[in-house]
Motif scaffolding. Structure first.
Motif, PDB file in Angstrom:
ATOM      1  N   LEU A  63       0.731  -1.030   0.024  1.00  0.00           N
ATOM      2  CA  LEU A  63       0.060  -0.098   0.097  1.00  0.00           C
ATOM      3  C   LEU A  63       0.831   1.340   0.108  1.00  0.00           C
ATOM      4  O   LEU A  63       0.721   2.176  -0.904  1.00  0.00           O
ATOM      5  N   TRP A 103       1.226   4.181  -3.049  1.00  0.00           N
ATOM      6  CA  TRP A 103       1.119   5.486  -2.426  1.00  0.00           C
ATOM      7  C   TRP A 103       2.413   6.315  -2.854  1.00  0.00           C
ATOM      8  O   TRP A 103       2.653   7.542  -2.532  1.00  0.00           O
ATOM      9  N   ARG A 149      -9.522  -2.770   5.511  1.00  0.00           N
ATOM     10  CA  ARG A 149      -9.797  -3.496   4.250  1.00  0.00           C
ATOM     11  C   ARG A 149      -9.862  -4.827   4.222  1.00  0.00           C
ATOM     12  O   ARG A 149     -10.745  -5.589   3.745  1.00  0.00           O
ATOM     13  N   HIS A 153      -6.978   9.927  -0.426  1.00  0.00           N
ATOM     14  CA  HIS A 153      -7.973   9.095  -1.596  1.00  0.00           C
ATOM     15  C   HIS A 153      -8.451   7.974  -1.278  1.00  0.00           C
ATOM     16  O   HIS A 153      -9.458   7.501  -1.107  1.00  0.00           O
ATOM     17  N   THR A 154      -7.375   6.997  -0.619  1.00  0.00           N
ATOM     18  CA  THR A 154      -7.667   5.513  -0.118  1.00  0.00           C
ATOM     19  C   THR A 154      -8.586   5.658   1.050  1.00  0.00           C
ATOM     20  O   THR A 154      -9.509   4.916   1.186  1.00  0.00           O
ATOM     21  N   THR A 189     -12.036   6.774   0.028  1.00  0.00           N
ATOM     22  CA  THR A 189     -12.661   5.558  -0.747  1.00  0.00           C
ATOM     23  C   THR A 189     -13.209   4.328   0.157  1.00  0.00           C
ATOM     24  O   THR A 189     -14.277   3.908   0.009  1.00  0.00           O
ATOM     25  N   LEU A 190     -12.412   3.896   1.069  1.00  0.00           N
ATOM     26  CA  LEU A 190     -12.705   2.857   1.965  1.00  0.00           C
ATOM     27  C   LEU A 190     -13.550   3.164   2.869  1.00  0.00           C
ATOM     28  O   LEU A 190     -14.155   2.505   3.160  1.00  0.00           O
TER      29      LEU A 190
END
Length: 195
Positions: free
Chosen positions: A40, A44, A144, A174-175, A178-179
């Protein structure tokens, strides 16, 4: 003579030898989690030292995850594998008193508190960014991998990441949005879409 394997490969070998692949963790084993956190951070575009710190961030245990595959007395061993800069980040993450540190991490005068000694100090902007980015990668991977954790801790986690938002990369923001369904609000403004 062949070139030595990259630091990440050597770190995985060490972590496996120390039993990280046999310790249960949301989404599988601790080793699987560590590999995902590094991936991850790579997604990034984190610099190599931060990626290596992500791969080994729980080697000494953390405030939230007690099992340690490598004791703090063996810091030099980890530094030989991943380098002193990455090891220093692992140590910074491992000994952080989160409740005392995170609320003021975005402030230049914010204090970092060590959980074992209570010692306080100031961190550089780079250290504060690294700590925030590593925290985001760790927590977002767990969210996640474990829908129950996400359902239970999502609002708390989003509040934490909104607080750390000024220190996070656009890709990390952003992650998180979104999550966790965030709106991209907070001190740093809207999240920028990541590539």
């Amino acid at each position: 003579m062949p070139a030595p394997p990259p630091a990440a490969d050597r770190a995985v070998v060490l972590l496996r030898r120390l039993g990280a692949d046999a310790i249960a963790h949301p989404g599988g084993t601790l080793l699987q989690h560590l590999v995902r956190v590094r991936a991850l951070l790579a997604l990034w575009d984190a610099r190599p030292a931060l990626q290596l710190a992500g791969l080994c961030h729980a080697a000494y245990g953390t405030e939230a995850f007690a099992p340690a595959v490598l004791g703090l007395a063996r810091r030099a061993e980890l530094a030989l594998v991943i380098g002193p800069e990455a090891e220093a980040l692992v140590h910074l993450y491992a000994v952080c008193d989160r409740a005392a540190t995170y609320p003021s991490l975005t402030h230049p005068s914010g204090r970092y508190v060590e959980r074992f000694t209570g010692r306080t100090r100031s961190l550089s902007l780079q250290q504060r960014r690294d700590l925030a980015e590593l925290t985001a990668a760790n927590e977002l991977d767990i969210a996640r991998a474990d829908p129950a954790f996400r359902a239970r801790q999502g609002p708390h986690l989003m509040a934490l990441l909104l607080r750390l938002r000024p220190l996070l990369s656009p890709a990390a923001r952003h992650t998180a949005d979104t999550l966790l369904g965030g709106r991209g609000t907070g001190p740093a403004g809207p999240a920028s879409p990541a590539a």
